[in-house]
Design a protein around this motif. Structure first.
Motif, PDB file in Angstrom:
ATOM      1  N   UNK A  43      32.588  58.338  36.360  1.00 14.75           N
ATOM      2  CA  UNK A  43      31.222  58.864  36.407  1.00 14.75           C
ATOM      3  C   UNK A  43      31.290  60.546  36.693  1.00 14.75           C
ATOM      4  N   UNK A  44      32.285  60.889  37.470  1.00 14.69           N
ATOM      5  CA  UNK A  44      32.676  62.494  37.400  1.00 14.69           C
ATOM      6  C   UNK A  44      32.788  63.030  36.196  1.00 14.69           C
ATOM      7  N   UNK A  46      31.635  61.755  33.106  1.00 14.64           N
ATOM      8  CA  UNK A  46      30.357  61.837  32.428  1.00 14.64           C
ATOM      9  C   UNK A  46      29.464  62.868  33.047  1.00 14.64           C
ATOM     10  N   UNK A  47      29.315  63.233  34.325  1.00 13.66           N
ATOM     11  CA  UNK A  47      28.389  64.279  34.733  1.00 13.66           C
ATOM     12  C   UNK A  47      29.148  65.474  34.098  1.00 13.66           C
ATOM     13  N   UNK A  48      30.503  65.826  34.197  1.00 19.08           N
ATOM     14  CA  UNK A  48      30.834  66.839  33.673  1.00 19.08           C
ATOM     15  C   UNK A  48      30.595  67.140  32.365  1.00 19.08           C
ATOM     16  N   UNK A  49      30.556  66.184  31.432  1.00 14.95           N
ATOM     17  CA  UNK A  49      30.096  66.288  30.107  1.00 14.95           C
ATOM     18  C   UNK A  49      28.595  66.511  29.939  1.00 14.95           C
ATOM     19  N   UNK A  50      27.869  65.912  30.823  1.00 18.40           N
ATOM     20  CA  UNK A  50      26.346  66.187  30.756  1.00 18.40           C
ATOM     21  C   UNK A  50      26.084  67.476  31.149  1.00 18.40           C
ATOM     22  N   UNK A  55      35.697  67.839  31.274  1.00 19.80           N
ATOM     23  CA  UNK A  55      36.062  66.723  32.350  1.00 19.80           C
ATOM     24  C   UNK A  55      37.352  66.190  31.704  1.00 19.80           C
ATOM     25  N   UNK A  56      38.516  66.514  32.333  1.00 14.10           N
ATOM     26  CA  UNK A  56      39.733  66.465  32.037  1.00 14.10           C
ATOM     27  C   UNK A  56      40.605  65.381  33.145  1.00 14.10           C
ATOM     28  N   UNK A  57      41.402  64.661  32.564  1.00 11.89           N
ATOM     29  CA  UNK A  57      42.556  63.856  33.250  1.00 11.89           C
ATOM     30  C   UNK A  57      43.851  64.133  32.778  1.00 11.89           C
ATOM     31  N   UNK A  58      44.609  65.132  33.245  1.00  8.86           N
ATOM     32  CA  UNK A  58      45.794  65.323  32.531  1.00  8.86           C
ATOM     33  C   UNK A  58      47.161  65.346  33.716  1.00  8.86           C
TER      34      UNK A  58
END
Length: 71
Positions: A43-44, A46-50, A55-58
């Motif tokens: 959800x985080x 998706x919110x960043x994209x919106x 929105x990154x996981x690295x």
């Protein structure tokens, strides 16, 4: 698979076997009631994209375990 990755996998299998002996499934299930709920990463993202943000996981590593030690 490279020798390094084979060793990593073997070590992990050994650690998992030890962990299973140290903590029963019933004990593990009992601990589930005591942990915090998931934080909602999806959800985080998706919110960043919106919000037109990244929105990154690295993961940042100094070196790959599958490569030979340059040192």
């Amino acid at each position: 698979m490279s020798d390094v990755l084979s060793r990593i996998c073997a070590d992990k299998r050994e650690q998992i076997a030890k962990d299973k002996q140290a903590l029963s499934l019933a004990d593990l299930e009992q601990r589930l009631d005591q942990i915090s709920p998931p934080r909602g990463f999806y959800q985080a993202l998706q919110k960043a994209r919106a919000d037109n943000r990244y929105g990154l996981i690295c993961e940042i590593k100094m070196a790959s375990p599958s490569k030979a030690d340059p040192g």
